[in-house]
Scaffold this active site. Structure first.
Site, PDB file in Angstrom:
ATOM      1  N   CYS B  33      38.800  46.422  49.169  1.00 27.26           N
ATOM      2  CA  CYS B  33      38.616  46.854  47.783  1.00 27.26           C
ATOM      3  C   CYS B  33      37.793  45.835  47.005  1.00 27.26           C
ATOM      4  O   CYS B  33      37.460  46.051  45.846  1.00 27.26           O
ATOM      5  CB  CYS B  33      39.954  47.055  47.093  1.00 27.26           C
ATOM      6  N   CYS B 104      41.971  47.701  38.834  1.00 25.21           N
ATOM      7  CA  CYS B 104      41.488  47.216  40.123  1.00 25.21           C
ATOM      8  C   CYS B 104      41.341  45.710  40.150  1.00 25.21           C
ATOM      9  O   CYS B 104      41.458  45.102  41.200  1.00 25.21           O
ATOM     10  CB  CYS B 104      40.192  47.916  40.519  1.00 25.21           C
TER      11      CYS B 104
END
Lengths: 417, 125
Positions: B33, B104
């Site tokens: 990610c 995130c």
């Protein structure tokens, strides 16, 4: 042209270029004095019409086309949308299958997704680890209901140039319309619609020192396509809307200049590109060069730095802390910049692990770029990479396993670390 | 895009590195990610306080800035206080974060909490 305000070093020319001062000069009279619409009959209008036709000729000359086959648009995104929706609609009676590849620009992929929702079938061919499409795979995927093949000439992110001539031959032999998105190549490397075998070709002015908001679509005579914009009778009733006269004049001037400068530019930037690759491999550890080494745009460099993330590289370079340091503007395929959670679909299509795609850096140069500026930028990149790697909890020096990933075998970065 | 404070912490990160012989370690995120944070803490056992805290972070500008800010907020705090440092507290202390970065890239407080849990599990409380 490499220079910009406050001495920033602009290395993001695949995104957009600075408008050439010669282009600006050619455009100004069409903003300041003659603002007439070419659709009108009085003298202002006919002068504007003449200017447009002259621009059409310059552009046609640049791509080996006949000027009557050039249609002005607002840019490559419009041209690409027009092709995909317009050819699909015109040929719906024959079939509803379109062929493209996984690593296309969003202005190709998104209109195709739109058609898929309406019942069209799209084949997304894979690319190899250099980003190349296999022409045999194109031939094998053609079906009786295939109506369009659309392939990018050179990829905007990794610079890989596709075997367009071979794919064009396959399309012609099968009677399938062939579209080439040449937004990254026109004005930078020789583009000839005949040699490429293109039935349709998209281009954008601001990618080669022309103004933003203007581009064109080449439509070979006899190719059937429904208009995207209906309205007035401009562009032989195929693209309605009052002509963007200053923009079109600017595009024509950019084409004229490109016809003159293109070969020298490609030569100069090509050697700078190869110099950058050699420097990076020599001076930065754990780096992978992305895209094909030779079959690639002369102004494009792309590499991934292990163990760091692209947005932080980009930010560090754009906002240097040292006094008097020059900002360096580059681009990255990191998710943080794409606005989604996924890194660049193009890098993933190469088979690259996501963690490596997040750390990608794209350098795209403009004509006149100097070795001095490139050296400055490279030193800055190496310094930033060193600093961010020191901060990184995952970077392990000499972890060559990922840098040498193979598309067929894949790579497990976590296991390697 | 980023506030001045975020840029300051990104460019001049506080407490970057690793605590030697840490009493607790918290690692969060995933390289796939693009964000990984590793928080290490030294705890003053008698006072139940964070004596020293350091971070190492792979990630975007927000990831680095939030990591730096969390260490600044946590340093010297009692463990139960430090555990209360939330994503919102970190973002507010930085003068706000762009909305897409809230989830995130704002994992540093989770990393700190994990480090505290790690310390507690090692010390049996």
């Amino acid at each position: 042209m490499g220079k910009s305000t406050n001495s920033a070093i602009f290395l993001d020319n695949a995104a957009t270029t600075r408008t050439d001062p010669e282009v600006v000069a050619a455009m100004l009279p069409w903003l300041e004095q003659n603002f007439g619409s070419p659709a009108t009959l009085y003298s202002m209008g006919s002068e504007a019409k003449q200017a447009i036709e002259s621009a059409r000729q310059s552009l046609a000359g640049l791509i080996g086309a006949e000027s009557k086959d050039i249609f002005f648009t607002s840019g490559a995104t419009e041209s690409n949308n027009w092709v995909i929706k317009g050819v699909a609609e015109a040929r719906a009676g024959k079939g509803r299958h379109i062929i493209t590849n996984e690593a296309e620009h969003h202005s190709i992929l998104m209109p195709l997704r739109h058609l898929e929702k309406k019942g069209w079938d799209v084949t997304y061919l894979p690319v190899d680890s250099d980003g190349l499409v296999d022409p045999d795979a194109v031939a094998a995927s053609i079906r009786p209901d295939t109506v369009l093949i659309t392939m990018v000439h050179a990829n905007h992110e990794i610079g890989t140039i596709q075997p367009i001539t071979e794919i064009g031959r396959i399309a012609r032999e099968s009677g399938v319309a062939f579209h080439v998105n040449a937004a990254q190549t026109v004005g930078h490397i020789p583009v000839d619609v005949q040699a490429l075998g293109a039935d349709l070709l998209s281009l954008s002015g601001h990618k080669f020192y022309g103004p933003k908001g203007v581009g064109a679509l080449y439509i070979k005579r006899g190719v059937r396509i429904i208009p995207l914009l209906h309205g007035g009778s401009q562009e032989k009733k195929r693209r309605a809307g009052t002509h963007n006269v200053p923009g079109i004049v600017g595009l024509g001037e950019a084409a004229r200049i490109a016809s003159r400068d293109l070969v020298a530019e490609a030569d100069q930037l090509g050697s700078l590109r190869d110099y950058i690759f050699a420097w990076v491999e020599e001076n930065i550890e754990d780096v992978r060069i992305n895209g094909h080494r030779r079959r690639r745009l002369p102004n494009n460099v792309n590499f991934s730095l292990e163990g760091i993330e692209g947005e932080s590289i980009m930010l560090s370079l754009s906002y240097p802390t040292a006094e008097g340091a020059r900002p360096v503007f580059i681009s990255t395929g990191s998710a943080c910049v794409s606005g989604s959670l996924e890194p660049s679909h193009i890098l993933l299509a190469l088979g690259m692990p996501a963690e490596l795609a997040h750390g990608s850096v794209r350098i795209s140069m403009a004509k006149g770029e100097t070795r001095e500026e490139i050296d400055y930028a490279l030193e800055a990149i190496a310094a930033v990479a060193g600093r961010l790697r020191e901060m990184s909890p995952v970077y392990k020096r000499g972890n060559k396993k990922c840098a040498a990933f193979d598309k067929t075998e894949g790579c497990d970065c976590e296991a390697a670390g | 895009m980023y506030s001045e404070k975020v840029m300051d912490h990104f460019q001049n990160p506080r407490n970057m590195g690793e605590v030697e012989n840490p009493d607790g370690v918290g690692e969060v995120g995933n390289p796939q990610c693009g964000d990984v944070m590793r928080i290490t803490i030294k705890v003053d056992e008698k006072e139940d306080r964070i004596e020293d805290v350091r971070f190492k972070t792979l990630g975007c500008g927000a990831a680095i800035a939030t990591s730096s800010m969390v260490t600044e907020l946590a340093k010297g705090k009692r463990l139960d206080e430090a555990q209360e440092i939330s994503k919102k507290v970190v973002a507010d202390a930085l003068g706000g974060l762009p909305p897409q970065k809230m989830h995130c890239s704002n994992l540093a407080s989770d990393g700190l909490r994990k480090a505290i849990e790690d310390y507690r599990s090692r010390h049996g409380n």
